[in-house]
Scaffold this active site. Structure first.
Site, PDB file in Angstrom:
ATOM      1  N   GLY A   1      18.091 -22.970 -30.273  1.00 57.56           N
ATOM      2  CA  GLY A   1      19.153 -23.913 -30.616  1.00 57.56           C
ATOM      3  C   GLY A   1      20.236 -24.026 -29.566  1.00 57.56           C
ATOM      4  N   GLY A   2      20.130 -23.240 -28.484  1.00 59.53           N
ATOM      5  CA  GLY A   2      21.156 -23.235 -27.437  1.00 59.53           C
ATOM      6  C   GLY A   2      21.134 -24.486 -26.571  1.00 59.53           C
TER       7      GLY A   2
ATOM      8  N   ASP B   1      16.157 -12.325 -34.116  1.00 61.17           N
ATOM      9  CA  ASP B   1      17.174 -11.867 -33.185  1.00 61.17           C
ATOM     10  C   ASP B   1      16.443 -11.185 -32.028  1.00 61.17           C
ATOM     11  OD1 ASP B   1      19.084  -9.657 -32.108  1.00 61.17           O
ATOM     12  OD2 ASP B   1      20.396 -10.969 -33.285  1.00 61.17           O
TER      13      ASP B   1
ATOM     14  N   LYS C   1      23.325 -10.296 -16.480  1.00 67.25           N
ATOM     15  CA  LYS C   1      22.241 -11.120 -15.933  1.00 67.25           C
ATOM     16  C   LYS C   1      21.491 -10.382 -14.818  1.00 67.25           C
ATOM     17  CE  LYS C   1      21.811 -15.017 -18.111  1.00 67.25           C
ATOM     18  NZ  LYS C   1      20.550 -15.281 -18.831  1.00 67.25           N
TER      19      LYS C   1
END
Length: 274
Positions: free
Chosen positions: A12-13, A61, A163
């Site tokens: 959904g991002g 998740d 990251k």
């Protein structure tokens, strides 16, 4: 013949929504993982063309391996897009950013190994590239350049650190377990939104529009269109010869030049004077 089936984490991002849209338009069956499929902020996904026939939503998740395994089951490929992007001051960087980014990446790779996924495309970031003070002056940074963990920690640049560690972890795992992993490192991602909530990079754009200090400092920005990122991810996935990491940073603009460009395109907006 059954359509090719792939999984997109964090479906959904901002980037993931455009990727799901692109995959559906190219005839893929898509499994999208969401923390809460019933949340209204994810409602746009089932409204995409082809979603009714070819999109399946999974409650998962990134820290829940069993839920991830259910979502990846039957998929030939996986796009690992889910990752925390902190907008405000981080209270607990370890639990808010580091664990979901690093452990989440490891979890999805372990699941991919166990169900024999053919290819995994991991979304990293140029945040894992550019924090490197030892890089030769004047030499353009390329895919061999890595952010320095120590520098990231000293600057409390938690997103950059997360990251970097997550991508390094992915490469260590891929090598050790002979998993076909490719990474993409996009820079600041701008462009239209499919999801109803404002994402972090769009908040940056709003900040510039409202005359934030970075406009006065005329900060240089490396930017890419969200649709180009989706195209790049699919290109990497579909090209058998793709390997290693790829930087996705085609455009360079200063905040002042960006503001001037926006004023030309949208002259009626109430811009802050500076």
């Amino acid at each position: 013949m059954a359509p090719p089936r792939v999984c997109v984490t964090g479906g959904g991002g901002y980037i993931a929504s455009w990727l799901v849209k692109l995959l559906l338009s190219r005839g893929y069956a898509v499994h999208a993982t969401l923390r809460d499929p019933s949340d209204q902020k994810n409602a746009h996904l089932m409204q995409l063309d082809g979603a009714a026939e070819s999109l399946s939503l999974f409650k998962a998740d990134v820290l829940d391996r069993a839920a991830l395994a259910a979502a990846v089951e039957g998929c030939q490929g996986v796009f690992h897009v889910a990752s925390p992007v902190p907008a405000d001051k981080t209270v607990d960087p370890e639990s808010e950013i580091m664990v979901p980014a690093v452990k989440g990446t490891l979890n999805i790779l372990e699941v991919c190994s166990s169900v024999k996924v053919q290819k995994v495309v991991v979304v990293s970031s140029t945040a894992a590239v550019h924090s490197n003070p030892n890089w030769p002056q004047g030499k353009p940074k390329d895919e061999s350049c890595w952010s320095d963990r120590k520098i990231c920690m000293e600057k409390e640049a938690w997103y950059n650190l997360a990251k970097t560690v997550a991508e390094e972890t992915a490469w260590e795992y891929a090598e050790k377990n002979e998993l076909n992993v490719v990474t993409l490192c996009p820079c600041i991602v701008f462009g239209p939104q499919l999801q109803p909530v404002v994402n972090t990079t769009s908040e940056l754009l709003i900040y510039v529009l409202k005359g934030g200090p970075n406009v006065l400092n005329d900060t240089p920005l490396q930017i890419v269109d969200v649709r180009d990122v989706a195209d790049a991810l699919l290109l990497i996935y579909e090209k058998p010869e793709s390997s290693g990491r790829y930087i996705c940073a085609p455009n360079y603009i200063s905040t002042k030049a960006l503001l001037e460009l926006l004023k030309k395109m949208y002259p009626d907006y109430n811009y802050v004077k500076w």
